[in-house]
Design a protein around this motif. Structure first.
Motif, short mmCIF file in Angstrom:
data_model
loop_
_atom_site.label_atom_id
_atom_site.label_comp_id
_atom_site.label_asym_id
_atom_site.label_seq_id
_atom_site.Cartn_x
_atom_site.Cartn_y
_atom_site.Cartn_z
N TYR A 388 0.84 -1.20 0.00
CA TYR A 388 0.00 0.00 0.00
C TYR A 388 0.87 1.25 0.00
O TYR A 388 2.04 1.22 0.40
CB TYR A 388 -0.96 0.01 1.20
CG TYR A 388 -0.30 -0.05 2.56
CD1 TYR A 388 0.19 1.09 3.20
CD2 TYR A 388 -0.19 -1.27 3.24
CE1 TYR A 388 0.77 1.04 4.45
CE2 TYR A 388 0.41 -1.34 4.50
CZ TYR A 388 0.88 -0.18 5.09
OH TYR A 388 1.46 -0.23 6.33
N GLU A 389 0.28 2.33 -0.47
CA GLU A 389 0.99 3.61 -0.46
C GLU A 389 0.81 4.28 0.89
O GLU A 389 -0.17 4.04 1.59
CB GLU A 389 0.45 4.51 -1.58
CG GLU A 389 0.69 3.98 -2.98
CD GLU A 389 0.15 4.93 -4.03
OE1 GLU A 389 -0.02 6.13 -3.72
OE2 GLU A 389 -0.13 4.46 -5.15
N GLY A 390 1.72 5.16 1.25
CA GLY A 390 1.66 5.82 2.53
C GLY A 390 2.32 4.97 3.61
O GLY A 390 3.08 4.04 3.32
N ALA A 391 2.00 5.27 4.87
CA ALA A 391 2.64 4.55 5.97
C ALA A 391 1.74 4.56 7.20
O ALA A 391 0.93 5.46 7.40
CB ALA A 391 3.98 5.20 6.31
N VAL A 392 1.91 3.49 8.00
CA VAL A 392 1.32 3.43 9.33
C VAL A 392 2.47 3.54 10.31
O VAL A 392 3.48 2.83 10.19
CB VAL A 392 0.54 2.11 9.54
CG1 VAL A 392 0.02 2.03 10.97
CG2 VAL A 392 -0.59 1.99 8.55
N ARG A 393 2.35 4.43 11.30
CA ARG A 393 3.45 4.69 12.21
C ARG A 393 3.01 4.46 13.66
O ARG A 393 1.91 4.84 14.05
CB ARG A 393 3.96 6.13 12.06
CG ARG A 393 4.39 6.48 10.65
CD ARG A 393 4.86 7.94 10.57
NE ARG A 393 5.04 8.35 9.19
CZ ARG A 393 6.13 8.11 8.46
NH1 ARG A 393 7.15 7.48 9.02
NH2 ARG A 393 6.21 8.51 7.22
N LEU A 394 3.91 3.85 14.41
CA LEU A 394 3.73 3.71 15.85
C LEU A 394 4.82 4.52 16.54
O LEU A 394 6.01 4.22 16.36
CB LEU A 394 3.83 2.24 16.27
CG LEU A 394 2.75 1.28 15.76
CD1 LEU A 394 3.02 -0.14 16.27
CD2 LEU A 394 1.38 1.74 16.19
N GLY A 395 4.41 5.53 17.29
CA GLY A 395 5.41 6.38 17.92
C GLY A 395 6.35 7.03 16.93
O GLY A 395 7.53 7.23 17.22
N GLY A 396 5.84 7.33 15.73
CA GLY A 396 6.64 7.97 14.70
C GLY A 396 7.47 7.01 13.86
O GLY A 396 8.11 7.43 12.90
N GLN A 397 7.46 5.71 14.18
CA GLN A 397 8.26 4.73 13.43
C GLN A 397 7.37 3.95 12.47
O GLN A 397 6.33 3.42 12.87
CB GLN A 397 8.92 3.74 14.40
CG GLN A 397 9.80 4.40 15.45
CD GLN A 397 10.32 3.37 16.44
OE1 GLN A 397 11.30 2.68 16.20
NE2 GLN A 397 9.65 3.26 17.58
N PRO A 398 7.74 3.86 11.19
CA PRO A 398 6.94 3.09 10.24
C PRO A 398 6.88 1.61 10.62
O PRO A 398 7.86 1.06 11.15
CB PRO A 398 7.68 3.28 8.91
CG PRO A 398 8.54 4.48 9.11
CD PRO A 398 8.90 4.51 10.55
N LEU A 399 5.75 0.97 10.34
CA LEU A 399 5.61 -0.46 10.65
C LEU A 399 6.69 -1.30 9.98
O LEU A 399 7.13 -2.30 10.52
CB LEU A 399 4.22 -0.96 10.21
CG LEU A 399 3.01 -0.56 11.03
CD1 LEU A 399 1.76 -1.25 10.51
CD2 LEU A 399 3.21 -0.90 12.50
N ALA A 400 7.09 -0.89 8.77
CA ALA A 400 8.09 -1.67 8.03
C ALA A 400 9.42 -1.75 8.76
O ALA A 400 10.21 -2.67 8.52
CB ALA A 400 8.30 -1.05 6.64
N ASP A 401 9.70 -0.80 9.68
CA ASP A 401 10.97 -0.79 10.40
C ASP A 401 10.90 -1.53 11.73
O ASP A 401 11.91 -1.63 12.44
CB ASP A 401 11.41 0.66 10.68
CG ASP A 401 11.67 1.44 9.41
OD1 ASP A 401 11.89 0.79 8.35
OD2 ASP A 401 11.65 2.67 9.46
N LEU A 402 9.71 -2.05 12.07
CA LEU A 402 9.50 -2.66 13.38
C LEU A 402 9.38 -4.17 13.29
O LEU A 402 8.91 -4.70 12.27
CB LEU A 402 8.24 -2.07 14.03
CG LEU A 402 8.23 -0.55 14.22
CD1 LEU A 402 6.89 -0.09 14.77
CD2 LEU A 402 9.37 -0.11 15.13
N ALA A 403 9.79 -4.85 14.34
CA ALA A 403 9.67 -6.31 14.40
C ALA A 403 8.19 -6.68 14.48
O ALA A 403 7.43 -6.12 15.28
CB ALA A 403 10.41 -6.86 15.62
N LEU A 404 7.78 -7.65 13.64
CA LEU A 404 6.37 -7.99 13.54
C LEU A 404 5.80 -8.50 14.86
O LEU A 404 4.70 -8.11 15.27
CB LEU A 404 6.16 -9.03 12.43
CG LEU A 404 4.72 -9.41 12.12
CD1 LEU A 404 3.91 -8.20 11.69
CD2 LEU A 404 4.68 -10.48 11.02
N ASP A 405 6.52 -9.37 15.55
CA ASP A 405 6.03 -9.90 16.82
C ASP A 405 5.86 -8.78 17.85
O ASP A 405 4.89 -8.77 18.61
CB ASP A 405 7.00 -10.96 17.36
CG ASP A 405 6.96 -12.24 16.55
OD1 ASP A 405 6.00 -12.41 15.76
OD2 ASP A 405 7.88 -13.06 16.68
#
Length: 566
Positions: A388-405
């Motif tokens: 998908y285009e755009g981004a979902v962020r947790l605490g300013g960090q994109p989901l793609a940069d975070l560990a899935l678990d």
């Protein structure tokens, strides 16, 4: 299961190599013991021939007693080597099948690329039948080697009596294996097709059971049953084809083995009649001709089992080798961070953009159900960030940069149709047995009446898919499970559509109270939940079109009023 051995094997041959490499010790022990068993079986007719030869020549009671003792030793060796050899091999077989079942189940629970066209019923078949058949290779190889040992020992013993007998066994065995190896290829292709059709039938019946209630509701159950019958009939016809091919294979193998045994017997008789071999050697030859049929049978069946194991391994490789939907990062999300959706375009979402602050309770009123489902999928990491285009962020960090678990532990998305599992109310609410808020979750979801109805309380049994619960009870049980997880960020998708208005009002108040100070997002059109939220986002045509409290929107937005009032 995430060991390096089982990380995404690309082909069935990779799986078989892993299985063989992982069980080298057990296979060596099993091969030695089963080789000893086959050698003992072969030694028995040889010993009988020697006993006859020496008894006729010496006629000594002491020699006879010694011969009987030798036969007892051979019999004991045969018995113990078979017992312990099969114990070692079957233990390794069962353990290996379990490992692959766990690996397939683990992979099936992970999001994979959407071009893998396998339904849950097919994955279940792969995790059971195909895992078992693949693990059979652990027994097949030692039995193949031990059968070869028996054939070679028999050929050497007969060759010592007369070279023509030994050559007859070797040439005959080679011809039998050549014929059967050609036939085994047909078995492999037929078995692969059968496994695929059985798996499709399993997937069809799983879907049928899941949708049985709505099917009954609009009268579509008969059409669904006819569809399953057609798929099941195809699987049955293919199973009959496989059985026919297996029958021809087994019959051919038995006939060829019998012909070879008869040829050895007749040749030995002719040589004895011509005075080329003695009576003891004739007894040995006749005994070996009868015995050799068993290792030849095992030896000739091995190509069939190898082809079946390869076919099953190829199907497992479809699941285990499937590329992941996303390659997650390694960092955990920051604790207590906010949730931001930045210009996300996916499916019915047309550049959705909003932010939920830490500790805030936000309701999202989505006018199109498809957009609501797409939003829940994106937030739940069911869609890869690259899809998908755009981004979902947790605490300013994109989901793609975070560990899935770590993301799933931090951000819980409870879907509209959450699964209910066979077990108890307690195990459905707290599967890990570690939650400290089970009682609060039960009370907030108003599951208390269900618990009070049964003497066992939370230990009341729940059938598969919650078949003994009503729709509202299943929905409240799912909500209780989501609340008991007590995650930093909780996203609920239509959590109260199956309950009455009074219950819905109470749940909304309880939810706001229990989740106070924790970030909560509810995708809903329920007036009670919308009113309980700190603010409401209105999503129409995939974008946010309005934002305010529920009551202000009711007073000033006619479209909103028509969409959410009941």
């Amino acid at each position: 299961m995430t060991t390096p051995d089982t990380q995404r094997p690309r082909r069935g041959s990779d799986i078989l190599r892993v299985a063989l490499r992982r069980n080298v010790g057990a296979m060596l022990a099993g091969t030695v013991l089963m080789g000893l068993y086959q050698a003992g079986e072969t030694a028995f007719p040889i010993a009988l021939g020697l006993i006859v030869e020496h008894t006729m020549r010496d006629r000594s009671p002491g020699g006879l007693a010694l011969s009987i003792a030798a036969l007892a030793v051979i019999t004991t060796t045969v018995s113990l080597s078979w017992r312990f050899g099969m114990r070692v091999l079957q233990k390794a077989n069962t353990t290996e099948a379990h490992r692959w079942r766990v690996a397939v189940a683990d992979r099936g629970l992970q999001p994979v690329a959407h071009d893998l066209d396998l339904k849950s019923g097919e994955v279940l078949t792969i995790a059971t039948e195909d895992a078992d058949q693949t693990a059979d290779i652990i027994e097949v190889v030692p039995l193949l080697i031990s059968s070869l040992v028996a054939v070679l020992v028999s050929a050497v013993a007969l060759g010592l009596a007369d070279i023509r007998l030994g050559l007859l066994v070797i040439v005959g065995t080679a011809l039998i294996l050549t014929v059967l190896s050609v036939m085994s290829k047909r078995i492999g292709s037929s078995t692969r097709e059968q496994q695929a059709r059985v798996a499709r039938a399993g997937a069809k019946v799983a879907d049928l059971i899941t949708g049985l209630r709505p099917l009954h509701g609009f009268g579509g159950n008969h059409a669904a049953f006819r569809s399953y019958r057609a798929v099941s009939t195809e699987a049955k016809q293919q199973a009959v084809t496989v059985a026919r091919v297996n029958g021809v294979y087994a019959g051919t193998a038995l006939a060829l083995n019998a012909v070879l045994a008869a040829a050895v017997t007749l040749t030995a008789g002719w040589l004895a009649f011509a005075g080329r071999i003695g009576i003891g050697e004739l007894v040995m030859a006749v005994g070996l001709a009868q015995f050799i049929m068993e290792p030849l049978r095992l030896f000739s069946e091995m190509p069939k089992y190898v082809m079946m194991a390869r076919a099953s391994a190829e199907r497992m490789a479809l699941v285990l080798g499937a590329p992941p939907a996303t390659v997650p990062g390694q960092r955990p999300p920051a604790p207590g961070g906010d949730l931001a959706v930045d210009h996300v375009r996916y499916g019915a979402l047309r550049g959705l953009d909003f932010r939920v602050a830490s500790g805030e309770f936000v309701a999202i009123a989505v006018y199109q159900p498809r957009a609501a489902a797409d939003l829940a999928a994106v937030l739940g990491s069911k869609v890869a960030p690259g899809a998908y285009e755009g981004a979902v962020r947790l605490g300013g960090q994109p989901l793609a940069d975070l560990a899935l678990d770590a993301v799933r532990a931090h951000l819980l998305v409870n879907p509209y149709e959450a699964e209910i599992f066979a077990g108890t109310l307690r195990t459905n609410i707290d599967p890990s047995g570690t939650s400290r808020t089970v009682a609060e979750a039960v009370e907030a979801s108003l599951l208390t009446d269900v618990v009070a109805l049964h003497r066992e309380g939370l230990d009341h049994g729940v059938r598969d898919r919650g078949a003994n619960l009503s729709g509202g009870q299943r929905q409240r049980l799912s909500l209780a499970r989501a609340l008991a997880a007590d995650s930093e960020i909780l996203v609920l998708h239509d959590p109260t559509t199956a309950v009455d208005a009074v219950t819905e009002q109470l749940i909304a108040r309880n939810l706001a109270r229990l989740r106070r100070g924790r970030t909560t997002v509810v995708i809903t059109s329920s007036p009670a939940l919308l009113d309980a939220a700190d603010r409401v986002l209105v999503v129409d045509d995939g974008v946010v079109t309005a934002e305010d409290t529920h009551r202000n929107l009711l007073a000033g937005d006619e479209d909103y009023c028509l969409a959410v009032t009941r």
